[in-house]
Design an enzyme around this catalytic site. Structure first.
Site, PDB file in Angstrom:
ATOM      1  N   SER A 155       0.872  -1.187   0.000  1.00  0.00           N
ATOM      2  CA  SER A 155       0.000   0.000   0.000  1.00  0.00           C
ATOM      3  C   SER A 155       0.907   1.235   0.000  1.00  0.00           C
ATOM      4  O   SER A 155       1.062   1.926   0.988  1.00  0.00           O
ATOM      5  CB  SER A 155      -0.940  -0.005   1.209  1.00  0.00           C
ATOM      6  OG  SER A 155      -0.235   0.050   2.416  1.00  0.00           O
TER       7      SER A 155
ATOM      8  N   HIS B  58      -3.666  -5.935   2.349  1.00  0.00           N
ATOM      9  CA  HIS B  58      -2.764  -6.929   2.950  1.00  0.00           C
ATOM     10  C   HIS B  58      -3.439  -8.279   3.165  1.00  0.00           C
ATOM     11  O   HIS B  58      -2.824  -9.213   3.677  1.00  0.00           O
ATOM     12  CB  HIS B  58      -2.224  -6.426   4.299  1.00  0.00           C
ATOM     13  CG  HIS B  58      -1.251  -5.293   4.149  1.00  0.00           C
ATOM     14  ND1 HIS B  58      -0.769  -4.591   5.224  1.00  0.00           N
ATOM     15  CD2 HIS B  58      -0.664  -4.764   3.061  1.00  0.00           C
ATOM     16  CE1 HIS B  58       0.073  -3.661   4.790  1.00  0.00           C
ATOM     17  NE2 HIS B  58       0.148  -3.744   3.490  1.00  0.00           N
TER      18      HIS B  58
ATOM     19  N   GLN C  94      -6.937  -1.622   6.975  1.00  0.00           N
ATOM     20  CA  GLN C  94      -5.803  -2.502   6.668  1.00  0.00           C
ATOM     21  C   GLN C  94      -5.188  -3.184   7.901  1.00  0.00           C
ATOM     22  O   GLN C  94      -4.757  -4.332   7.830  1.00  0.00           O
ATOM     23  CB  GLN C  94      -4.733  -1.675   5.954  1.00  0.00           C
ATOM     24  CG  GLN C  94      -3.473  -2.413   5.574  1.00  0.00           C
ATOM     25  CD  GLN C  94      -2.514  -1.520   4.808  1.00  0.00           C
ATOM     26  OE1 GLN C  94      -2.708  -1.266   3.620  1.00  0.00           O
ATOM     27  NE2 GLN C  94      -1.480  -1.020   5.465  1.00  0.00           N
ATOM     28  N   GLU C  95      -5.153  -2.457   9.034  1.00  0.00           N
ATOM     29  CA  GLU C  95      -4.404  -3.004  10.169  1.00  0.00           C
ATOM     30  C   GLU C  95      -5.118  -2.772  11.496  1.00  0.00           C
ATOM     31  O   GLU C  95      -5.528  -1.646  11.797  1.00  0.00           O
ATOM     32  CB  GLU C  95      -3.015  -2.359  10.235  1.00  0.00           C
ATOM     33  CG  GLU C  95      -2.206  -2.637   8.983  1.00  0.00           C
ATOM     34  CD  GLU C  95      -0.868  -1.917   8.956  1.00  0.00           C
ATOM     35  OE1 GLU C  95      -0.372  -1.518  10.030  1.00  0.00           O
ATOM     36  OE2 GLU C  95      -0.326  -1.748   7.850  1.00  0.00           O
TER      37      GLU C  95
ATOM     38  N   GLU D  58       1.287  -9.239   6.874  1.00  0.00           N
ATOM     39  CA  GLU D  58       2.113  -8.880   8.039  1.00  0.00           C
ATOM     40  C   GLU D  58       1.947  -9.875   9.187  1.00  0.00           C
ATOM     41  O   GLU D  58       2.248  -9.566  10.342  1.00  0.00           O
ATOM     42  CB  GLU D  58       1.791  -7.449   8.477  1.00  0.00           C
ATOM     43  CG  GLU D  58       2.152  -6.462   7.370  1.00  0.00           C
ATOM     44  CD  GLU D  58       1.899  -5.010   7.734  1.00  0.00           C
ATOM     45  OE1 GLU D  58       1.280  -4.745   8.775  1.00  0.00           O
ATOM     46  OE2 GLU D  58       2.333  -4.146   6.957  1.00  0.00           O
TER      47      GLU D  58
ATOM     48  N   ASP E 207      -4.571   1.182  11.337  1.00  0.00           N
ATOM     49  CA  ASP E 207      -4.084   1.858  10.138  1.00  0.00           C
ATOM     50  C   ASP E 207      -5.145   1.629   9.071  1.00  0.00           C
ATOM     51  O   ASP E 207      -5.303   0.510   8.575  1.00  0.00           O
ATOM     52  CB  ASP E 207      -2.727   1.273   9.697  1.00  0.00           C
ATOM     53  CG  ASP E 207      -2.232   1.914   8.395  1.00  0.00           C
ATOM     54  OD1 ASP E 207      -2.885   2.869   7.912  1.00  0.00           O
ATOM     55  OD2 ASP E 207      -1.191   1.457   7.868  1.00  0.00           O
TER      56      ASP E 207
ATOM     57  N   GLU F 145      -3.956   5.717  11.836  1.00  0.00           N
ATOM     58  CA  GLU F 145      -2.977   6.068  10.796  1.00  0.00           C
ATOM     59  C   GLU F 145      -3.709   6.168   9.452  1.00  0.00           C
ATOM     60  O   GLU F 145      -4.624   5.375   9.186  1.00  0.00           O
ATOM     61  CB  GLU F 145      -1.928   4.952  10.759  1.00  0.00           C
ATOM     62  CG  GLU F 145      -0.879   5.069   9.667  1.00  0.00           C
ATOM     63  CD  GLU F 145       0.055   3.847   9.678  1.00  0.00           C
ATOM     64  OE1 GLU F 145       0.242   3.226  10.754  1.00  0.00           O
ATOM     65  OE2 GLU F 145       0.581   3.500   8.609  1.00  0.00           O
TER      66      GLU F 145
ATOM     67  N   ASP G 241       1.063   8.530   6.931  1.00  0.00           N
ATOM     68  CA  ASP G 241       1.964   7.537   6.320  1.00  0.00           C
ATOM     69  C   ASP G 241       2.048   7.828   4.813  1.00  0.00           C
ATOM     70  O   ASP G 241       2.978   8.487   4.364  1.00  0.00           O
ATOM     71  CB  ASP G 241       1.458   6.122   6.618  1.00  0.00           C
ATOM     72  CG  ASP G 241       2.241   5.046   5.891  1.00  0.00           C
ATOM     73  OD1 ASP G 241       3.300   5.346   5.322  1.00  0.00           O
ATOM     74  OD2 ASP G 241       1.797   3.868   5.865  1.00  0.00           O
TER      75      ASP G 241
ATOM     76  N   LYS H 280       9.265   5.297   7.392  1.00  0.00           N
ATOM     77  CA  LYS H 280       9.674   4.100   6.634  1.00  0.00           C
ATOM     78  C   LYS H 280      10.850   4.520   5.766  1.00  0.00           C
ATOM     79  O   LYS H 280      10.668   5.253   4.776  1.00  0.00           O
ATOM     80  CB  LYS H 280       8.531   3.631   5.738  1.00  0.00           C
ATOM     81  CG  LYS H 280       7.310   3.069   6.463  1.00  0.00           C
ATOM     82  CD  LYS H 280       6.178   2.884   5.462  1.00  0.00           C
ATOM     83  CE  LYS H 280       4.993   2.135   6.042  1.00  0.00           C
ATOM     84  NZ  LYS H 280       3.807   2.237   5.136  1.00  0.00           N
TER      85      LYS H 280
ATOM     86  N   HIS I 298       8.080  -1.032   9.769  1.00  0.00           N
ATOM     87  CA  HIS I 298       8.395  -2.043   8.745  1.00  0.00           C
ATOM     88  C   HIS I 298       7.565  -1.771   7.493  1.00  0.00           C
ATOM     89  O   HIS I 298       6.792  -0.822   7.446  1.00  0.00           O
ATOM     90  CB  HIS I 298       8.077  -3.433   9.298  1.00  0.00           C
ATOM     91  CG  HIS I 298       6.600  -3.669   9.487  1.00  0.00           C
ATOM     92  ND1 HIS I 298       6.034  -4.907   9.619  1.00  0.00           N
ATOM     93  CD2 HIS I 298       5.547  -2.791   9.556  1.00  0.00           C
ATOM     94  CE1 HIS I 298       4.726  -4.793   9.746  1.00  0.00           C
ATOM     95  NE2 HIS I 298       4.405  -3.536   9.721  1.00  0.00           N
ATOM     96  N   ARG I 299       7.685  -2.641   6.468  1.00  0.00           N
ATOM     97  CA  ARG I 299       6.810  -2.652   5.295  1.00  0.00           C
ATOM     98  C   ARG I 299       6.091  -3.995   5.242  1.00  0.00           C
ATOM     99  O   ARG I 299       6.484  -4.948   5.910  1.00  0.00           O
ATOM    100  CB  ARG I 299       7.618  -2.485   3.986  1.00  0.00           C
ATOM    101  CG  ARG I 299       8.381  -1.189   3.846  1.00  0.00           C
ATOM    102  CD  ARG I 299       7.588   0.064   4.030  1.00  0.00           C
ATOM    103  NE  ARG I 299       6.393   0.230   3.234  1.00  0.00           N
ATOM    104  CZ  ARG I 299       6.219   1.140   2.266  1.00  0.00           C
ATOM    105  NH1 ARG I 299       7.207   1.972   1.978  1.00  0.00           N
ATOM    106  NH2 ARG I 299       5.071   1.257   1.618  1.00  0.00           N
ATOM    107  N   SER I 300       5.073  -4.068   4.368  1.00  0.00           N
ATOM    108  CA  SER I 300       4.363  -5.350   4.268  1.00  0.00           C
ATOM    109  C   SER I 300       5.264  -6.442   3.678  1.00  0.00           C
ATOM    110  O   SER I 300       5.136  -7.611   4.011  1.00  0.00           O
ATOM    111  CB  SER I 300       3.084  -5.196   3.455  1.00  0.00           C
ATOM    112  OG  SER I 300       3.354  -4.568   2.226  1.00  0.00           O
TER     113      SER I 300
ATOM    114  N   LYS J   5       6.608  -0.095  14.667  1.00  0.00           N
ATOM    115  CA  LYS J   5       5.477  -0.861  14.119  1.00  0.00           C
ATOM    116  C   LYS J   5       6.064  -2.038  13.359  1.00  0.00           C
ATOM    117  O   LYS J   5       6.744  -1.855  12.345  1.00  0.00           O
ATOM    118  CB  LYS J   5       4.641   0.040  13.208  1.00  0.00           C
ATOM    119  CG  LYS J   5       3.308  -0.590  12.836  1.00  0.00           C
ATOM    120  CD  LYS J   5       2.404   0.385  12.105  1.00  0.00           C
ATOM    121  CE  LYS J   5       2.397   0.116  10.631  1.00  0.00           C
ATOM    122  NZ  LYS J   5       1.231   0.660   9.915  1.00  0.00           N
TER     123      LYS J   5
END
Ligand code: PEP
Ligand code: MG
Length: 401
Positions: free
Chosen positions: A41, A150, A158-159, A202, A237, A279, A305, A330, A358-360, A381
């Site tokens: 994303s 994700h 997403q999260e 993730e 997020d 987020e 983000d 990031k 981090h990233r996915s 994160k």
């Protein structure tokens, strides 16, 4: 530091996407290795990602000049890379190649000086004086239920993140995250006939739910059941750029305006009192929407983000405009270590929260934990405590114990 050689290796991240590993060898033989993650994303203003062959050609093009130079610091090395690239989105060398080189250089320099990476970063980028009032250890944002792009499920958000506060030892803190992850797994499993739960990018659980608030209710109930009320909060997020089309948010069979979406978040924060942070509540192309959410949720962390993409100018503008109260950092969004640290300093100078992320698509590289320690970040994160993500949890234990 003089560079003798650089080896570029094509490796694969946790999503099976090709990425880079850089091994930088200094003249005295010390080495620095860095692996570059990748995002799914992605914000549209992130640094370019170039294919491996492009990166290899680009590196070969300036290797002879680089070999003749002596770089006094990571800043000098990054300035050299930025000048060689000379594009606003780093498409000539590739943000992925530049980040790999930048981190490999810092690692080699740390090895030469017999330092941990975080010690080198602290020395060069963060003055200890201004850090006196900053947290001694970051919270851990652990994404336990995955949605959005994700996961192949019906969740727009997403999260769904459990936020572990820095209470007890780092080992106890990580053990609690693992216990909660398992308990949430049990609760999610009871809603399905599946014996083995599907996981998202993730490491969070990835199944359909009746609505976007249910995963928050499940995690909140698990926290309560384990009597973790004092040690955990919750965060989301939304990654809302992904469900924003034609100026509308496509959310649970409805098409919402920014104001209507802000009301949805308002109801979530009302119904889930331990929810503390959101987020990307709105799209990267809807800065005004961030303002509406911020006005609606005056006590919450409003985190940028996709909106801010670890870019110091964007971070300064959106904090000064009162749209956000914190940022995701990031490194691969911006492409060098120095610019990453500049983005952090810009946010911290304005009293905004810093979450190093981090990233996915991840590797086992743990540099983000070192950045978080060097800058005394508010949080890291790092996804669910499973699979490749465990390297970050274990590095957290090692360098904060
Ligand atoms: C995020 O959006 O915060 C994230 C980690 O996802 P991605 O790496 O796919 O951008
Ligand atoms: Mg995000």
């Amino acid at each position: 530091m003089k560079i003798k050689n650089i080896i570029l290796t094509k490796i694969f991240d946790s999503r099976g996407e090709p990425t880079l590993e850089v091994t930088l060898i200094a003249y005295d033989g010390t080495r620095g290795v860095a692996q570059v993650p990748s995002g799914k994303s992605r914000g549209s203003n992130e640094a370019s990602v170039v294919p491996f062959d492009h990166a290899k050609r680009a590196l070969a093009g300036f290797m002879p000049i680089m070999r003749r130079m002596n770089f006094a610091s990571p800043m000098v090395f990054d300035k050299f890379l930025i000048a060689r690239d000379a594009t606003p989105d780093k498409h000539r060398l590739g943000g992925n190649l530049m980040l790999g080189l930048s981190f490999a250089f810092a690692r080699a320099m740390a090895a030469e000086k017999k330092q941990e990476l975080w010690e080198l970063l602290e020395e060069y980028y963060f003055s200890t004086k201004s850090m006196a009032s900053r947290p001694a250890r970051p919270m851990i944002f652990s994404n336990l239920i995955n949605g959005g792009v994700h996961a192949a499920t019906n969740l727009a958000i997403q999260e769904y993140i459990a936020v572990a506060k820095p209470i007890g030892t780092p080992t106890e803190m990580v053990a609690s995250v693992i216990e909660l992850y398992r308990e949430v797994g049990n609760a999610v499993r009871r809603r399905t006939k599946l014996r083995r739960l599907p996981l998202g990018d993730e490491g969070g659980y990835a199944i359909d739910f009746q609505s976007n608030i249910v995963p928050l209710e499940i995690i909140a109930a698990s926290i309560k059941k384990l009597r973790f009320d004092n040690t955990f909060s919750l965060a989301i997020d939304a990654a809302a750029s992904e469900f924003f089309k034609n100026n509308k948010y496509y959310f649970e069979d409805k098409q919402l305006s920014s104001a209507e979406l802000a009301e949805v978040y308002g109801s979530y924060f009302h119904r889930i009192p331990s929810l503390m942070s959101v987020e990307d509540p709105c799209s990267e192309n809807d800065a005004k929407g961030f303002g509406l959410v911020h006005a609606r949720l005056s006590d919450a962390w409003i985190i940028g983000d996709d909106l801010t993409v670890t870019n110091a100018d964007r971070i300064a503008r959106y904090i000064d405009d009162g749209l956000i109260t914190g940022v995701i950092i990031k490194p691969n969004q911006i492409g060098t270590l120095s610019e990453t640290c500049e983005a952090i300093a810009t946010a911290q100078k304005r009293g905004a929260r810093v979450i190093v992320s981090h990233r996915s698509g991840e590797t086992e590289d743990t540099a983000i934990i070192h950045i978080a320690k060097a800058c005394a970040a508010d949080a890291v994160k790092i996804g669910a405590p499973a699979h490749e993500r465990l390297s970050k949890f274990n590095e957290y234990i090692r360098i904060f114990s």
